[in-house]
Design a protein around this motif. Structure first.
Motif, PDB file in Angstrom:
ATOM      1  N   ALA A  44      -6.216   2.189 -11.215  1.00 27.03           N
ATOM      2  CA  ALA A  44      -6.781   0.695 -10.826  1.00 27.03           C
ATOM      3  C   ALA A  44      -5.519  -0.133 -10.766  1.00 27.03           C
ATOM      4  O   ALA A  44      -5.593  -1.059 -10.063  1.00 27.03           O
ATOM      5  CB  ALA A  44      -7.645   0.413 -11.961  1.00 27.03           C
ATOM      6  N   ARG A  81      -2.819   0.282  -9.802  1.00 29.61           N
ATOM      7  CA  ARG A  81      -1.910   0.458  -8.638  1.00 29.61           C
ATOM      8  C   ARG A  81      -2.799   0.312  -7.288  1.00 29.61           C
ATOM      9  O   ARG A  81      -2.476   0.654  -6.039  1.00 29.61           O
ATOM     10  CB  ARG A  81      -1.490   2.020  -8.509  1.00 29.61           C
ATOM     11  CG  ARG A  81      -0.166   2.106  -9.376  1.00 29.61           C
ATOM     12  CD  ARG A  81       0.340   3.584  -9.042  1.00 29.61           C
ATOM     13  NE  ARG A  81      -0.588   4.693  -9.110  1.00 29.61           N
ATOM     14  CZ  ARG A  81      -0.614   5.216 -10.421  1.00 29.61           C
ATOM     15  NH1 ARG A  81      -0.203   4.826 -11.505  1.00 29.61           N
ATOM     16  NH2 ARG A  81      -1.530   6.290 -10.445  1.00 29.61           N
ATOM     17  N   ASP A  82      -4.156  -0.053  -7.468  1.00 30.21           N
ATOM     18  CA  ASP A  82      -5.282  -0.383  -6.405  1.00 30.21           C
ATOM     19  C   ASP A  82      -5.425   0.963  -5.692  1.00 30.21           C
ATOM     20  O   ASP A  82      -6.011   0.919  -4.407  1.00 30.21           O
ATOM     21  CB  ASP A  82      -4.629  -1.481  -5.481  1.00 30.21           C
ATOM     22  CG  ASP A  82      -4.959  -2.738  -6.262  1.00 30.21           C
ATOM     23  OD1 ASP A  82      -5.851  -3.011  -7.161  1.00 30.21           O
ATOM     24  OD2 ASP A  82      -3.949  -3.828  -5.921  1.00 30.21           O
ATOM     25  N   GLU A  83      -5.528   1.966  -6.354  1.00 26.62           N
ATOM     26  CA  GLU A  83      -5.898   3.173  -5.752  1.00 26.62           C
ATOM     27  C   GLU A  83      -7.352   3.384  -5.827  1.00 26.62           C
ATOM     28  O   GLU A  83      -7.968   2.699  -6.442  1.00 26.62           O
ATOM     29  CB  GLU A  83      -5.443   4.535  -6.545  1.00 26.62           C
ATOM     30  CG  GLU A  83      -3.822   4.680  -6.423  1.00 26.62           C
ATOM     31  CD  GLU A  83      -3.444   5.833  -7.316  1.00 26.62           C
ATOM     32  OE1 GLU A  83      -4.195   6.832  -8.050  1.00 26.62           O
ATOM     33  OE2 GLU A  83      -2.215   5.802  -7.385  1.00 26.62           O
ATOM     34  N   PRO A  88     -13.275   0.364 -10.780  1.00 28.78           N
ATOM     35  CA  PRO A  88     -12.066  -0.207 -10.230  1.00 28.78           C
ATOM     36  C   PRO A  88     -11.417   0.926  -9.277  1.00 28.78           C
ATOM     37  O   PRO A  88     -10.820   0.390  -8.329  1.00 28.78           O
ATOM     38  CB  PRO A  88     -11.089  -0.531 -11.076  1.00 28.78           C
ATOM     39  CG  PRO A  88     -11.889  -0.641 -12.422  1.00 28.78           C
ATOM     40  CD  PRO A  88     -12.885   0.171 -12.296  1.00 28.78           C
TER      41      PRO A  88
END
Length: 179
Positions: free
Chosen positions: A108, A110-112, A139
């Motif tokens: 989350a 790392r915005d994966e 997320p």
């Protein structure tokens, strides 16, 4: 245990000795992936990966990338042997050694985002893990994602995500959630 279908179909998979790792039965995997349908290009997260049978089946059926998360050493050794046996492209897999909940937090941050999350935690931990997974899954889910959980029918892994399908195979319960 073997890969059921797709480009790695028929390849044998190994499991560590003992009962600490409980691979998903072939017939359960076959049914599950028939329900899921097309996985072409999907980004998959195989939490509590064990032998990697679920994630490898996803790769075999067209997933673009699978992240495997496992902390047990014996299971990791089997997972790596299984990946070596099927030989996926190196950029199509990532093996993370460590805690599944921690990985969700890190992913989350790392915005994966994943199109499919496969959850097969130790059956004895299902009650404890449900609320913790609920907090950390949202997320990392891509739009239209699916979350699949496998658990013991007597102690199912309960998530607050909307349940779209549930199947029982002996003592095993498979639940499919689509947020």
């Amino acid at each position: 245990m073997r890969v059921i279908a797709g480009r790695f179909g028929g390849r044998r998979l190994v499991a560590p000795a003992g009962d600490r790792t409980r691979p998903t039965a072939d017939r359960v995997r076959e049914s599950l992936f028939s329900i899921l349908g097309d996985l072409d290009g999907a980004r998959v997260l195989d939490l509590f990966a064990g032998t990697g049978a679920l994630g490898i089946e996803a790769l075999s059926r067209g997933a673009a990338h699978v992240t495997f998360v496992e902390r047990d050493r014996a299971a990791l050794a089997a997972l790596r042997r299984n990946l070596d046996a099927v030989g996926p492209d190196a950029d199509a897999v990532r093996v993370v050694t460590g805690d599944a909940l921690r990985h969700l937090q890190d992913a989350a941050a790392r915005d994966e985002a994943y199109d499919l999350v496969l959850l097969d935690p130790p059956y004895r931990d299902a009650d404890r893990l449900g609320p913790l997974l609920d907090q950390r899954l949202a997320p990392v889910l891509a739009p239209g994602a699916a979350v699949v959980s496998e658990s013991d029918r007597r102690h199912p892994l309960t998530l607050v995500l909307p349940l779209t399908d549930e199947r029982r195979y002996g003592d095993t319960t498979i639940r499919i959630h689509t947020p």
